[in-house]
Design a protein around this motif. Structure first.
Motif, PDB file in Angstrom:
ATOM      1  N   GLU A  67       0.872  -1.178   0.000  1.00  0.00           N
ATOM      2  CA  GLU A  67       0.000   0.000   0.000  1.00  0.00           C
ATOM      3  C   GLU A  67       0.911   1.232   0.000  1.00  0.00           C
ATOM      4  OE1 GLU A  67      -2.712  -0.056   3.293  1.00  0.00           O
ATOM      5  OE2 GLU A  67      -3.534  -2.006   2.782  1.00  0.00           O
ATOM      6  N   TYR A  68       1.265   1.691  -1.181  1.00  0.00           N
ATOM      7  CA  TYR A  68       2.282   2.739  -1.290  1.00  0.00           C
ATOM      8  C   TYR A  68       1.711   4.073  -1.756  1.00  0.00           C
ATOM      9  CZ  TYR A  68       1.917   1.213  -6.175  1.00  0.00           C
ATOM     10  OH  TYR A  68       1.444   0.854  -7.417  1.00  0.00           O
ATOM     11  N   TYR A  69       0.393   4.177  -1.935  1.00  0.00           N
ATOM     12  CA  TYR A  69      -0.174   5.275  -2.706  1.00  0.00           C
ATOM     13  C   TYR A  69      -1.217   6.115  -1.963  1.00  0.00           C
ATOM     14  CZ  TYR A  69      -3.162   1.223  -3.066  1.00  0.00           C
ATOM     15  OH  TYR A  69      -3.897   0.109  -2.748  1.00  0.00           O
ATOM     16  N   ASP A  70      -1.273   6.025  -0.643  1.00  0.00           N
ATOM     17  CA  ASP A  70      -2.233   6.861   0.069  1.00  0.00           C
ATOM     18  C   ASP A  70      -1.772   7.053   1.509  1.00  0.00           C
ATOM     19  OD1 ASP A  70      -2.960   4.593   1.592  1.00  0.00           O
ATOM     20  OD2 ASP A  70      -4.597   4.096   0.249  1.00  0.00           O
ATOM     21  N   VAL A  71      -2.594   7.721   2.306  1.00  0.00           N
ATOM     22  CA  VAL A  71      -2.272   7.940   3.717  1.00  0.00           C
ATOM     23  C   VAL A  71      -3.421   7.461   4.607  1.00  0.00           C
ATOM     24  CG1 VAL A  71      -0.640   9.828   3.357  1.00  0.00           C
ATOM     25  CG2 VAL A  71      -3.086  10.335   3.507  1.00  0.00           C
ATOM     26  N   LYS A  72      -4.248   6.587   4.085  1.00  0.00           N
ATOM     27  CA  LYS A  72      -5.369   6.074   4.859  1.00  0.00           C
ATOM     28  C   LYS A  72      -4.886   5.002   5.834  1.00  0.00           C
ATOM     29  CE  LYS A  72      -8.611   6.770   1.029  1.00  0.00           C
ATOM     30  NZ  LYS A  72      -9.495   6.099   0.037  1.00  0.00           N
ATOM     31  N   PRO A  73      -5.264   5.109   7.097  1.00  0.00           N
ATOM     32  CA  PRO A  73      -4.897   4.047   8.045  1.00  0.00           C
ATOM     33  C   PRO A  73      -5.475   2.710   7.608  1.00  0.00           C
ATOM     34  CG  PRO A  73      -5.712   6.004   9.192  1.00  0.00           C
ATOM     35  CD  PRO A  73      -6.022   6.201   7.739  1.00  0.00           C
TER      36      PRO A  73
ATOM     37  N   GLY B 149       2.856   9.258  -2.717  1.00  0.00           N
ATOM     38  CA  GLY B 149       1.949  10.377  -2.507  1.00  0.00           C
ATOM     39  C   GLY B 149       0.522   9.872  -2.460  1.00  0.00           C
ATOM     40  N   VAL B 150      -0.429  10.790  -2.511  1.00  0.00           N
ATOM     41  CA  VAL B 150      -1.837  10.412  -2.516  1.00  0.00           C
ATOM     42  C   VAL B 150      -2.226  10.150  -3.967  1.00  0.00           C
ATOM     43  CG1 VAL B 150      -4.181  11.110  -1.937  1.00  0.00           C
ATOM     44  CG2 VAL B 150      -2.280  11.742  -0.441  1.00  0.00           C
ATOM     45  N   GLY B 151      -2.142   8.902  -4.347  1.00  0.00           N
ATOM     46  CA  GLY B 151      -2.345   8.480  -5.727  1.00  0.00           C
ATOM     47  C   GLY B 151      -1.073   7.871  -6.270  1.00  0.00           C
TER      48      GLY B 151
END
Length: 889
Positions: free
Chosen positions: A354-360, A381-383
């Motif tokens: 999971e390298y593409y967001d900041v969601k827990p 980054g986010v996306g």
């Protein structure tokens, strides 16, 4: 001598402990950030230094120059200084332990003498700068430079190289300057991590030279084509492959670049297996033995819900949290049993699944709590391709992953749009972001040399984000790649502008678009023609003059397309001028020429590693729109509708562009690159408000019959703002609607009313006019042609007869209702013979001859009365006739 391990460790320690909390602090008494050099000032240094102070004096480059190097001066830095002095015109460069007597120029590199000269010239000491910082001064008949560490000295030498001129004789005057400089973030570089045609070994060596020159200190070797990184990760390299990697490692060391070896075992690894850990560390050991000191374990683009061995499920369980725990287990063992036992090894890097967001998530929580804290986590980054990246997002990433963050920035990578070169600058990254990170790495294009424009700007931002200006950095990159030659720079800028757009730079071809907009507002045609001429000539100039031949090789099909589009656009411009001037014959000649020029411009292809031919795009949405508008303007002047302009807010799969749904060919199609969300649309611009006839929407295709709008509405509008419903449709790929009598509109669209997973194929989207004309008679149409093409409202389509006309044969046009018109115009292809037919009209039930066809464009006064029909009475024995359009106006 390679960059000191102490310096690298210091830089990373700062990133791990300080940057995520406070940002990198500058040295005591640091000056304000530098600004772009003024005209007439000293040459600009790139990346922009943190502090530059001009002095009032100058230094003369003497025929002989002495270099005084400290006992621990970096050898690569000293060699670069000497090379730069020779390039500046010095006839003899002598290395000595002390300055000579007399007026000869002396350059001090590190050591006590350099420190004294730097203090006296106002550049201060390098000892209190951050890792890789440096001080550089020019003035009072001498030059001095010194680094906080070996890499800092090398970077000082790179800056001096830019301050010195390129001349073939001595005597140059060098402006006095005092520089104090340091990087905004510890790690700055490139990750070769794209899918598609891999870089050559020669290109990789060239890239390492480029990184060193731009103060980038990290190269991550992760090419997807290297099977020994992925599918065959357990296997040792053959001797020849290992020798190539060693050559890269050695070149990286010479350029003060950390070569990072990234092994990707996720497709088959058993996380709990001692045997797989042994295989992984054994692979790392072979790379250690050839000089690699930085290692990464990317675990991206794999499934973490399907285990590769039953033992992992038994030990860790199932789900994202179990996957995170398993990955942490393996990485911790690598970190403790290999990295920690090899003095000089740099911190381990990893790419999470999971390298593409900041969601827990349970996966991220497992990494945050179980992975060793000194492991660097890479994040896009986010996306996957983040249009913007902010300080707040970086802090969130640090918090949710619980580790220092090294960005894997997917720009200018183009493996997902192989029909494009992404030539615009690094953009959309907030100032202050680098201080929150362990570093920044950029994923480049499949085309290595063409990536340099964007990578130059990445280097500028990562070194000094406070002073970064995307457009200024982009301009400097163009100037550098052009080798300082004004004509080459002009050509390169015009070409690069056509590849400016990306997720980070939403405006396509901004300079060309501005020139077109100025013309559209009444600007002089000659000014726009000069811009288009520059674009047309740019490929030839670059092929003849650009020093970097790799860029020319990389860009080949795009250069060809740019030249062809320049020709097409200039021809379209002449069409606009001829139309405005009422030059009927010339305008029609140009109108017929433009489509063929467009076909040429769209014919160039990039051939990928699988042999697939991908049509390339340049300035799409700008050049093609201008050409389409020129054609539409001519058609409106004739009084015909012309071919509607198609549009969509959906992404496009490969080259299946929206224009294919209006080309009259049911075998071609628009194909979206994703399933339509609710509200997504495909639409038509009819160019002018007009009555609406039958609307047909034909979707789906053989091989993907479910790729259609399963739930949608047809709508129409006069202003593209207020929309009215024409009809709703559900569960059918073919839609036909008869609008109520008197319905008029300029725009028609089909809009999804529900989201769907299936993509969208539109074979044809058409709107008939209410003023239809029936075409009958002969000769019969040739295969691929049709009688109706002679009166379909589109001058680009042609009725071509299958044979010569026979005695008494005629082509007859009958409007649905009699039509009042002042003239009858017959359009035919270039070279159409005079006298091929007599033209007659029927009014009041009787036929009246108007005259004889005279050439490609024949216009006749229609006389009085509503026209009930038009007849072309062919001369027997003439060549097979052809007609583009018969127009009543």
């Amino acid at each position: 001598m390679h960059r000191s391990r102490t310096a690298a460790a210091t830089a990373l320690a700062l990133a791990l402990a300080v940057a995520p909390l406070l940002g990198m602090a500058g040295p005591p008494g640091a000056a304000a950030p530098a600004r772009t050099a003024r005209a007439g000032a000293a040459p600009a240094i790139s990346p922009t230094p943190q502090s530059v102070r001009p002095r009032t004096d100058r230094v003369t480059l003497t025929p002989a120059v002495t270099v005084v190097a400290g006992p621990k001066a970096d050898a690569a830095a000293v060699a670069l200084v000497e090379e730069s002095l020779h390039d500046a015109g010095a006839e003899r460069v002598v290395r000595s332990g002390q300055a000579p007597a007399g007026r000869q120029l002396t350059v001090y590199v590190d050591g006590t003498e350099a420190a004294r000269a730097l203090a006296e010239l106002g550049a201060g000491s390098s000892a209190d700068l951050p890792a890789e910082g440096y001080a550089l001064a020019v003035g009072d008949g001498r030059i001095a430079l010194s680094g906080r560490d070996a890499t800092g000295t090398y970077y000082a030498a790179q800056s001096l190289r830019q301050l010195l001129p390129h001349r073939d004789h001595p005597g140059a005057q060098i402006r006095g300057t005092a520089v104090r400089d340091w990087p905004a973030t510890p790690l700055r570089g490139v990750i070769e991590g794209f899918y598609g045609t891999p870089w050559s070994h020669r290109a990789r060596l060239d890239q390492l030279d480029f990184y060193g020159a731009h103060k980038m200190n990290l190269y991550v070797y992760s090419p997807k084509d290297d099977a020994y990184l992925r599918e065959k990760w357990r296997d040792p390299y053959p001797a020849d492959r290992l020798a190539e990697i060693k050559e890269l490692v050695d070149r990286a060391r010479e350029r003060h670049v950390e070569f990072t070896y990234a092994l990707s075992p996720g497709l088959s690894v058993c996380y709990s297996s001692d045997a797989d850990l042994t295989a992984l560390t054994a692979k790392f050991r072979t790379l250690w033995d050839i000089g690699v000191r930085t290692f990464a374990v990317p675990l991206d683009d794999i499934s973490y819900t399907d285990w590769n061995c039953a033992a992992d499920k038994d030990r860790f369980g199932t789900g994202g949290g179990a996957a995170g725990a398993a990955q942490a287990h393996l990485l911790n063992r690598v970190n403790r049993e290999f990295i920690a036992t090899h003095p000089g090894a740099q911190p381990l890097q990893m790419v999470p699944t999971e390298y593409y967001d900041v969601k827990p998530s349970p996966y991220k929580k497992a990494l945050a709590t179980q992975l060793d804290k000194d492991v660097l986590v890479e994040w896009t980054g986010v996306g996957v391709i983040a249009p913007t990246m902010t300080v707040a997002q970086a802090r969130q990433a640090r918090e949710v992953f619980g580790h220092p963050i090294l960005t894997w920035d997917n720009y200018p990578v183009n493996d997902y749009v192989t029909n494009r070169l992404l030539l615009g600058p690094f953009n959309g990254r907030e100032k202050g972001l680098p201080a929150q990170l362990a570093g920044i790495t950029a994923n480049p294009m499949i085309q290595p040399a063409a990536s340099k424009l964007a990578l130059h700007t990445v280097a500028d931002y990562a070194w000094n984000d406070t002073a970064y200006d995307a457009r200024a950095s982009w301009g400097a990159a163009i100037e550098e790649l052009a080798g300082g030659d004004a004509r080459t720079a002009e050509a390169l800028r015009a070409f690069a502008d056509t590849g400016y757009a990306s997720s980070l730079n939403p405006e396509q071809a901004p300079e060309l678009a501005a020139a077109l907009a100025e013309f559209g507002k009444g600007g002089p045609a000659r000014k726009l023609d000069a811009v288009l001429r520059t674009l047309q000539d740019a490929p030839g100039v670059l092929r003849d003059r650009l020093p970097d031949r790799g860029f020319v090789e990389d860009s080949g099909p795009w250069l060809d397309a740019a030249r062809a589009w320049g020709v097409a656009a200039r021809t379209a411009l002449r069409l606009v001028e001829a139309t405005r001037a009422g030059q009927d014959a010339e305008a029609w000649r140009l109108r017929q020429r433009v489509p063929e020029l467009v076909r040429t411009a769209t014919s160039f292809v990039y051939v990928d590693m699988a042999g697939k031919r991908v049509p390339v795009l340049v300035a799409d949405g700008v050049l093609d729109t201008f050409v389409d508008d020129a054609l539409a303007g001519y058609d409106r002047a004739l009084g015909v509708a012309g071919r509607p302009a198609a549009s969509t807010d959906l992404s496009v799969y490969q080259d299946n562009a929206p224009s294919r749904m209006t080309d009259g060919d049911d075998a071609t199609y628009f194909w979206s690159g994703a399933g339509p969300a609710a509200g997504a649309f495909v639409g038509l611009d009819l160019h002018a408000e007009r009555p609406l006839g039958t609307v047909t929407l034909t979707m789906g295709k053989s091989g993907s019959p479910e790729d259609y709008l399963h739930h949608g509405v047809l709508e129409y509008s006069s202003d593209h703002k207020t929309w009215r419903r024409l009809a709703a449709f559900d569960g059918t790929p073919e839609v036909t609607v008869e609008p109520p009598a008197g319905t008029t509109a300029r725009y028609v669209r089909a809009r999804a009313t529900q989201g769907q997973d299936n993509w969208l194929v539109v074979r044809e989207f058409a709107v008939a006019g209410t003023d239809r004309v029936t075409v009958a008679g002969g000769p019969p149409a040739a295969p691929g042609s049709a009688l109706r093409s002679a009166a379909d409202g589109d001058p680009a389509t042609v009725y071509r007869a299958a044979r010569a006309a026979q005695p008494g044969e005629a082509l007859e046009f009958t409007p649905d209702t009699p039509r009042t018109a002042r003239s009858v115009t017959v359009l035919r292809p270039p070279g159409a013979p005079a006298g091929a037919a007599r033209v007659a009209v029927r009014t009041g039930g009787s036929w009246h001859t108007l005259g004889t066809l005279s050439g490609a464009l024949s216009r006749f006064a229609a006389g009085d009365g509503a026209i009930e029909g038009v007849r072309l009475m062919w001369r027997a024995g003439a060549a097979a006739p052809a007609v583009n359009e018969v127009i009543l106006r």
